[in-house]
Scaffold this active site. Structure first.
Site, short mmCIF file in Angstrom:
data_model
loop_
_atom_site.label_atom_id
_atom_site.label_comp_id
_atom_site.label_asym_id
_atom_site.label_seq_id
_atom_site.Cartn_x
_atom_site.Cartn_y
_atom_site.Cartn_z
CG PHE A 153 1.64 15.55 70.85
CD1 PHE A 153 0.36 15.90 71.25
CD2 PHE A 153 2.16 14.34 71.26
CE1 PHE A 153 -0.38 15.05 72.07
CE2 PHE A 153 1.43 13.48 72.08
CZ PHE A 153 0.16 13.84 72.48
CD GLU A 156 0.60 21.06 58.33
OE1 GLU A 156 0.66 21.99 57.52
OE2 GLU A 156 -0.40 20.34 58.48
CE LYS A 205 -3.46 15.52 67.56
NZ LYS A 205 -2.35 15.75 66.70
CG ASN A 209 -4.23 19.52 68.68
OD1 ASN A 209 -3.09 19.89 68.95
ND2 ASN A 209 -4.50 18.75 67.66
CG PHE A 250 0.12 27.96 71.11
CD1 PHE A 250 1.39 27.41 71.16
CD2 PHE A 250 -0.68 27.66 70.01
CE1 PHE A 250 1.85 26.57 70.16
CE2 PHE A 250 -0.21 26.82 69.01
CZ PHE A 250 1.06 26.28 69.08
N GLY A 254 -4.05 37.30 66.72
CA GLY A 254 -4.06 37.32 65.26
C GLY A 254 -5.47 37.22 64.72
CB CYS A 261 -4.37 19.62 64.04
SG CYS A 261 -3.52 18.20 63.33
CE LYS A 321 2.65 25.60 61.18
NZ LYS A 321 3.02 24.91 62.41
#
Ligand code: UDX
Ligand code: UDX
Length: 431
Positions: A153, A156, A205, A209, A250, A254, A261, A321
């Protein structure tokens, strides 16, 4: 770690996930060999260089060099290994399902490795993959080798910290011994271990996401509505996020989510559902909102400039990002392609990005500083919220632009301040 058994681990794939996994397991005291099929990557790693930008990773690799080796050679990776970690990439296939060919190539390469105790998969895979790998291992005479799904999880830019201090470690295993082995491997990691069956772990997972992407698309839709009703999405998100049941993470509006991912995993989850005959309606809308968000950015410029043909537009920030050099599914790629299609000249700046040597990037010009990129431009778009963009001399920028139109796609700058400098300042969901 006193009393902790040191394991011999073979990590397959020296990408973002494989390198972080390998380095962190070595940091925990295990003997790790990372194997990749890309000779250039292995050459760099052996010469002490890290082929990707990830804060803290380089230092960790150096610190653990006694216990962390890199190889192209399969036998060397498997020599004495007790656990094989699969960390290869699972990109989207032509059908939108995850392409598992690399996972299968690693699994097939393990066929002679009867000394293994477990195979653990970190790569993001569709639910049910574990059962198929299990069957393949059984057929190869490896029924005694355990199987675990141990999804990552990590985000980056914070991947090392995410590994060492996770909210949870999910271990999906078909038998207790394997669950115990993988759990024990994480001794020293500061986070709770959640053990479950393999299919559920695979789903955790994808669901995590998808829910994160849902939060962003939701706030982006609210932002659009704020624009139409005169509310300020920043105020709305702040107060909504104070509800502990909802949480503040979150909810940053934007120009849309990208990365290695969210786009691939949300599409893979959608296709996984489609394959069962069930249509995930909410997730489909989440993806559609995200696609629209990037196109809306171009529409906003058109509303302001009239036609884009013959204009010069500067893209400030290219990575999906800040804090990474990763360009995978970066919104900037869609923006650049759309601008070129509208007949605009595209100039760009980014401190870290390594855009592909293909369209749309080959038709754009890269500048060393944001100031140079906006010089003579008709409009600029803040695409990635790099902190450097806060330090730009915007007063000077406004004076050297052909038309001082700025679309702040990340709500990075202060609207009143930018307008006072003479900008026609547009942002996301703010009056
Ligand atoms: C990958 C997956 O994309 C993701 O789904 C999963 O959650 C984690 O692993 P990442 O580490 O970012 O993400 O992939 P990438 O940076 O592309 O690295 C994969 C590496 O595997 C590459 O270096 C590639 O050369 C290597 N590889 C691929 C092998 O070593 N063997 C193969 O057979 C195929
Ligand atoms: C994500 C997940 O966070 C991580 O748990 C998973 O393992 C991999 O995918 P990552 O892709 O590295 O990590 O980046 P993340 O920080 O989650 O951002 C993803 C995208 O969402 C970026 O494009 C970012 O700009 C966007 N985003 C994020 C928003 O637009 N608003 C937000 O509030 C948060």
């Amino acid at each position: 770690m006193v009393g902790m058994p040191r394991r011999r681990v073979a990590v397959f794939g020296a990408g973002y996930i494989g390198l972080v996994t390998g380095a962190c397991l070595a940091e925990l005291g295990h003997e790790v060999t990372v194997r990749d099929i890309n000779p250039e990557k292995i050459r760099l790693l052996r010469s002490g260089e890290v082929p990707i930008y990830e804060p803290g990773l380089g230092d960790m690799i150096v610190r653990n060099k006694e216990r962390l080796t890199f190889t192209l050679d399969l036998d060397e990776a498997l020599d004495g290994a007790e656990i094989a970690y699969v960390c290869v990439d699972t990109p989207p296939s032509a059908s939108g399902d995850a392409d598992l060919s690399r996972v299968w190539s690693v699994v097939r390469s393990l066929e002679g490795a009867a000394h293994l105790r477990a195979v653990a998969v970190k790569s993001t895979v569709p639910v049910g993959t574990g059962s198929r790998v299990r069957a393949a291992l059984d057929a190869a005479g490896l029924a005694h080798v355990g199987y675990a799904s141990n999804p990552e999880f990590t985000a980056e830019g914070t991947a090392v910290g995410d590994f060492m201090h996770p909210d949870r470690i999910v271990v999906g295993a078909s038998d207790e011994a394997t669950a115990g082995l993988i759990s024990e491997l994480h001794q020293g990691v500061d986070g709770p271990i959640v053990v479950m069956d393999v299919r559920s772990a695979e789903m955790v997972k994808l669901a995590s996401n998808a829910l994160l992407a849902t939060k962003i698309s939701f706030i982006n839709e609210i932002a659009t509505l704020c624009e139409k009703t005169g509310a300020d999405v920043e105020e709305v998100a702040r107060a909504v996020g104070l509800d502990h049941r909802l949480g503040s993470h979150f909810l940053r509006p934007g120009i849309g989510w990208g990365g290695s991912c969210f786009p691939k995993d949300s599409e893979a989850l959608r296709q996984l559902a489609n394959n069962t005959g069930y249509h995930l309606q909410l997730l489909s809308a989440v993806i559609e909102v995200n696609n629209l968000q990037k196109r809306r950015a171009i529409q906003k410029l058109k509303d302001e400039l009239g036609t884009l043909a013959g204009t010069r537009v500067a893209l400030l920030g290219l990575t999906f990002k800040p804090g990474t050099d990763d360009m995978r599914e970066a919104p900037s790629t869609v923006l650049a392609a759309r601008l070129l299609a509208e007949g605009a000249e595209v100039r760009c700046w980014d401190p870290m990005a390594r855009p592909a040597d293909s369209e749309p990037w080959t038709s754009t010009t890269r500048y060393e500083t944001p100031e140079l990129a906006v010089d003579g431009a008709d409009a600029a778009i803040v695409v990635t919220e790099w902190p450097q963009l806060k330090e730009v001399d915007w007063a000077r920028a406004a004076s050297v632009m052909r038309r001082p139109v700025l679309f702040d796609g990340r709500n990075l700058l202060d609207p009143a301040g930018m307008r006072a400098l003479g900008f026609t300042y547009l942002s996301v969901g703010r009056p």
